[in-house]
Design an enzyme around this catalytic site. Structure first.
Site, mmCIF file in Angstrom:
data_model
loop_
_atom_site.group_PDB
_atom_site.id
_atom_site.type_symbol
_atom_site.label_atom_id
_atom_site.label_comp_id
_atom_site.label_asym_id
_atom_site.label_seq_id
_atom_site.Cartn_x
_atom_site.Cartn_y
_atom_site.Cartn_z
ATOM 1 N N LYS A 19 -55.757 28.355 -11.209
ATOM 2 C CA LYS A 19 -55.429 26.998 -11.048
ATOM 3 C C LYS A 19 -56.753 26.172 -11.229
ATOM 4 O O LYS A 19 -57.993 26.798 -11.266
ATOM 5 C CB LYS A 19 -54.888 26.776 -9.752
ATOM 6 N N TYR A 60 -42.750 24.225 -11.855
ATOM 7 C CA TYR A 60 -42.539 24.161 -10.369
ATOM 8 C C TYR A 60 -41.300 23.419 -9.984
ATOM 9 O O TYR A 60 -41.042 22.834 -8.860
ATOM 10 C CB TYR A 60 -43.803 23.546 -9.624
ATOM 11 N N ASN A 126 -55.207 26.024 -4.202
ATOM 12 C CA ASN A 126 -55.246 27.690 -3.387
ATOM 13 C C ASN A 126 -55.429 28.611 -4.449
ATOM 14 O O ASN A 126 -55.029 29.692 -4.621
ATOM 15 C CB ASN A 126 -53.986 27.897 -2.706
ATOM 16 N N HIS A 129 -51.850 31.538 -8.787
ATOM 17 C CA HIS A 129 -50.370 31.713 -8.688
ATOM 18 C C HIS A 129 -50.105 33.229 -9.035
ATOM 19 O O HIS A 129 -50.606 33.781 -9.996
ATOM 20 C CB HIS A 129 -49.569 30.646 -9.736
ATOM 21 N N GLU A 140 -41.416 33.157 -16.466
ATOM 22 C CA GLU A 140 -42.786 32.438 -16.227
ATOM 23 C C GLU A 140 -43.590 33.006 -17.365
ATOM 24 O O GLU A 140 -44.370 32.231 -18.042
ATOM 25 C CB GLU A 140 -43.494 32.686 -15.093
HETATM 26 N N1 ATP Z 1 -47.389 23.509 2.782
HETATM 27 C C1 ATP Z 1 -48.110 23.132 1.544
HETATM 28 N N2 ATP Z 1 -48.866 22.050 1.295
HETATM 29 C C2 ATP Z 1 -49.651 21.856 0.327
HETATM 30 N N3 ATP Z 1 -49.357 22.607 -0.896
HETATM 31 C C3 ATP Z 1 -48.396 23.653 -0.725
HETATM 32 C C4 ATP Z 1 -47.862 23.944 0.512
HETATM 33 N N4 ATP Z 1 -46.798 24.882 0.100
HETATM 34 C C5 ATP Z 1 -47.124 25.183 -1.018
HETATM 35 N N5 ATP Z 1 -48.001 24.499 -1.558
HETATM 36 C C6 ATP Z 1 -48.320 24.509 -3.017
HETATM 37 O O1 ATP Z 1 -47.175 24.907 -3.915
HETATM 38 C C7 ATP Z 1 -47.633 26.095 -4.423
HETATM 39 C C8 ATP Z 1 -46.073 26.915 -4.566
HETATM 40 O O2 ATP Z 1 -45.752 27.254 -3.391
HETATM 41 P P1 ATP Z 1 -45.012 28.613 -3.041
HETATM 42 O O3 ATP Z 1 -44.361 28.338 -1.686
HETATM 43 O O4 ATP Z 1 -44.377 29.052 -4.403
HETATM 44 O O5 ATP Z 1 -46.307 29.591 -2.712
HETATM 45 P P2 ATP Z 1 -46.937 30.717 -3.697
HETATM 46 O O6 ATP Z 1 -45.661 31.492 -4.287
HETATM 47 O O7 ATP Z 1 -47.728 31.548 -2.527
HETATM 48 O O8 ATP Z 1 -47.671 30.134 -4.754
HETATM 49 P P3 ATP Z 1 -47.457 29.868 -5.993
HETATM 50 O O9 ATP Z 1 -45.970 30.065 -6.572
HETATM 51 O O10 ATP Z 1 -48.610 28.955 -6.760
HETATM 52 O O11 ATP Z 1 -47.888 31.442 -6.611
HETATM 53 C C9 ATP Z 1 -48.802 26.852 -3.690
HETATM 54 O O12 ATP Z 1 -49.234 27.703 -4.314
HETATM 55 C C10 ATP Z 1 -49.515 25.541 -3.169
HETATM 56 O O13 ATP Z 1 -50.177 25.241 -4.373
HETATM 57 MG MG MG Z 2 -44.500 30.634 -5.554
#
Ligand code: ATP
Ligand code: MG
Ligand code: UDP
Length: 185
Positions: A19, A60, A126, A129, A140
């Site tokens: 990211k 997303y 974070n 992804h 994806e």
């Molecule tokens: N509580 C939160 N506060 C802020 N940002 C969040 C939160 N939860 C998720 N995100 C953001 O949205 C993204 C997508 O959330 P998801 O629940 O799909 O997590 P993930 O599957 O671990 O991450 P990704 O889809 O990016 O691999 C997260 O990677 C993060 O960048």
């Molecule tokens: Mg995810």
């Protein structure tokens, strides 16, 4: 032989993204690319790109309506990212395991040696992804690599991806398999 297409398929594909928070820091990108290789992943294809806001929205869209959706989409379109098609046994679960849990403010305590634990800034910023299911992985991969034909890859390329049969091209950030027809005997 490597080319026996009757062999069971061993490798799973996943879509990994580095990211904008880390993509702007080349030394961290290098560290993460090393971690990916040390974990036995093959880089099947790589792109360095900048998502438009509308593309990030589309990518997303499952999170539409959540409190973090707007900041997530702003963040993901705020700078360059790396998109990688990775291949490995159990690639989807293994990549998510070494990424670590989503929420960095927790992960820095619970899983400090994961990629997010080491390099994450916030719950939004974070680092990375990873696809969460085989179905989403294919979706994806098609989003970022519309020219990539997974069925053809499994048929023609997957059997050649062995550690001793690929060379890593650091220019394209991809493992190139050596097919027997390319070998000069
Ligand atoms: N509580 C939160 N506060 C802020 N940002 C969040 C939160 N939860 C998720 N995100 C953001 O949205 C993204 C997508 O959330 P998801 O629940 O799909 O997590 P993930 O599957 O671990 O991450 P990704 O889809 O990016 O691999 C997260 O990677 C993060 O960048
Ligand atoms: Mg995810
Ligand atoms: O309505 C809200 C807004 C924020 N947060 C939390 O506030 C923290 C900071 O947000 P984030 O990590 O997304 O920071 P940013 O990267 O946007 O600065 C995170 O733990 C979020 O989960 C929350 O729980 N509810």
């Amino acid at each position: 032989s490597f080319s026996d297409s009757a062999e069971p398929k061993k490798l799973q594909l996943t879509l990994a993204i580095l990211k904008p928070d880390v993509a702007s820091r080349p030394h961290i990108v290098e560290d993460i690319h090393d971690i990916i290789q040390e974990n036995g992943f093959f880089f099947v294809a790589t792109k360095h790109l900048h998502l438009r806001r509308a593309d990030a929205e589309e990518f997303y869209k499952e999170h539409h309506g959540k409190f973090f959706h707007n900041r997530l989409v702003n963040f993901m379109s705020s700078g360059h990212i790396w998109a990688h098609i990775l291949a490995r046994e159990d690639a989807i679960a293994h990549w998510r395991k070494i990424m670590g849990p989503t929420k960095v403010f927790r992960t820095i305590h619970s899983d400090p040696h994961t990629i997010r634990g080491r390099f994450g800034l916030t719950d939004t910023r974070n680092v990375c992804h990873g696809s969460d299911s085989p179905k989403n992985a294919l979706k994806e991969i098609a989003f970022f690599f519309p020219e990539f034909n997974a069925e053809k890859w499994y048929r023609e390329d997957e059997p050649y991806y062995h550690p001793e049969n690929v060379s890593f091209c650091s220019e394209s950030l991809a493992h190139i398999p050596v097919k027997s027809s390319d070998k000069k005997n």
